[in-house]
Design an enzyme around this catalytic site. Structure first.
Site, PDB file in Angstrom:
ATOM      1  CB  ALA B  10      18.651   2.955 -35.510  1.00  0.00           C
ATOM      2  CB  CYS B  11      17.582  -0.691 -31.285  1.00  0.00           C
ATOM      3  SG  CYS B  11      18.030   0.024 -29.715  1.00  0.00           S
ATOM      4  N   GLY B  12      14.919   0.560 -31.298  1.00  0.00           N
ATOM      5  CA  GLY B  12      13.767   1.333 -30.857  1.00  0.00           C
ATOM      6  C   GLY B  12      14.105   2.296 -29.750  1.00  0.00           C
ATOM      7  CB  THR B  17      19.084  -4.294 -29.882  1.00  0.00           C
ATOM      8  OG1 THR B  17      18.329  -3.174 -30.320  1.00  0.00           O
ATOM      9  CG2 THR B  17      18.191  -5.271 -29.158  1.00  0.00           C
ATOM     10  CB  ILE B  43      14.298   3.356 -35.272  1.00  0.00           C
ATOM     11  CG1 ILE B  43      13.996   3.107 -36.746  1.00  0.00           C
ATOM     12  CG2 ILE B  43      13.020   3.363 -34.452  1.00  0.00           C
ATOM     13  CD1 ILE B  43      15.152   2.587 -37.550  1.00  0.00           C
TER      14      ILE B  43
END
Lengths: 159, 95
Positions: B10-12, B17, B43
Site C-alpha cells: 500500500a501507498c497513499g 510507490t 492505505i
C-alpha cells in the site's frame, strides 16, 4: 498509452522557497499553465503530501516525489525542481523530515501503469553521483538529455 | 496445502510507490518459490483486509495498530537498507 511530457520547460532551476508547499505550488502552477494538469492538481498534491509524505533520504541529496490521483491530470508528465537551498519535507512513512534538494513531481494519468518509468526513477535515486550532477548542472538541455537517457522513454514528437 | 499468505502492498495513492514495491515483492516470491496473494491497494483500503492479511508492506505512515506485521517499504525506493527490508519480509512470509 499517451507519451510522457518532459522537456526543458518542466525543469525548474534555482527554486527559492522556504516551505514544501511553496515548492509544490510553483511546480504545480507551471504544469497547470501548460494544461498538463487541472487547476485542482496543486491543492490535491499539497494535501496528499501532508497526508502521505514523499521525502526520500538517499545516498546523495534527498529527493521528494510529490504526486496525486489521476483525476487531476490531463496528460502524463514529470517535472523536476532543483532547489537553490534545500527545503524540509517529511520522510515517506516516517515522522522525521529531510532537507530535499531535488523534487520529481509526477503527473500520472493511469493507475499502476508506470512501473518501468518509476523503477528507472528509483534507479536515479540510488545513483548518488547522478543526483549530485542534477543538483549542480546549469544547462537545462543537458539535464533533459541525461534524465531522458536514464529514463529511456520516447518523448512526445520524438521517434 | 496451506493457504497462500496474503500480502498487502500500500501507498497513499496506490499509483506510484506501491507499484514499485509490488513488483519487488513479486520478484522475491518468484526467487524463493513462494506462492503469495499480493494485493496492491491504497492505505485507506487496509481496513477491508484485516481478516485476511498476513502482512502489510507500505510506504505510507500507519498510525493504526493492526493484527498483522507492518513493514516500511521505503528501502525499495532508495536502495538504502533494501536487503534488510527483504529479509524482514521473508522472515514474516516463511514463518
Amino acid at each position: 498509452m499517451s507519451n510522457l511530457n518532459f522537456d526543458e520547460s518542466l525543469i525548474l532551476k534555482d527554486i527559492e522557497a522556504r516551505t514544501k508547499e511553496e515548492v509544490i505550488g510553483m511546480m504545480a502552477n507551471n504544469l497547470i499553465e501548460k494544461k498538463l494538469v487541472k487547476e485542482s492538481y496543486r491543492n490535491a498534491v499539497i494535501q496528499r503530501e501532508q497526508d502521505f509524505a514523499t521525502g526520500l533520504p538517499t545516498a546523495g541529496v534527498s529527493v521528494a516525489i510529490p504526486h496525486t490521483d489521476i483525476e487531476h491530470v490531463n496528460q502524463k508528465a514529470i517535472s523536476i525542481g532543483i532547489l537553490k537551498e534545500p527545503v524540509l519535507f517529511e520522510i515517506m512513512g516516517d515522522s522525521e523530515t529531510t532537507p530535499v534538494k531535488l523534487v520529481f513531481m509526477l503527473a500520472m494519468d493511469e493507475e499502476h501503469s508506470q512501473l518501468e518509468l518509476l523503477q528507472r526513477l528509483m534507479q536515479i535515486f540510488q545513483d548518488a553521483d547522478f543526483l549530485m550532477y542534477l543538483s549542480n548542472e546549469t544547462d537545462k538541455t543537458k539535464i533533459k538529455e541525461k534524465v531522458t537517457a536514464q529514463l529511456d522513454f520516447s518523448l512526445k514528437g520524438g521517434e | 496445502m496451506s493457504r497462500k499468505k496474503q500480502v498487502l502492498v500500500a501507498c497513499g495513492a496506490g499509483i506510484a510507490t506501491s507499484t514499485v514495491v509490488n513488483n519487488a515483492i513479486e520478484e522475491m516470491a518468484k526467487e524463493h518459490k513462494l506462492s503469495l496473494d499480493i494485493q496492491q491497494i491504497k492505505i485507506s483500503e487496509v481496513g477491508g483486509y484485516v481478516d485476511t492479511a498476513d502482512l502489510l508492506v507500505t510506504t505510507a505512515m500507519t498510525k493504526k495498530e493492526y493484527t498483522f506485521p507492518v513493514i516500511n517499504a521505503r528501502a525499495f525506493l532508495t536502495g538504502i537498507g533494501v536487503e534488510d527490508t527483504k529479509k524482514q519480509i521473508l522472515d514474516e512470509l516463511i514463518k
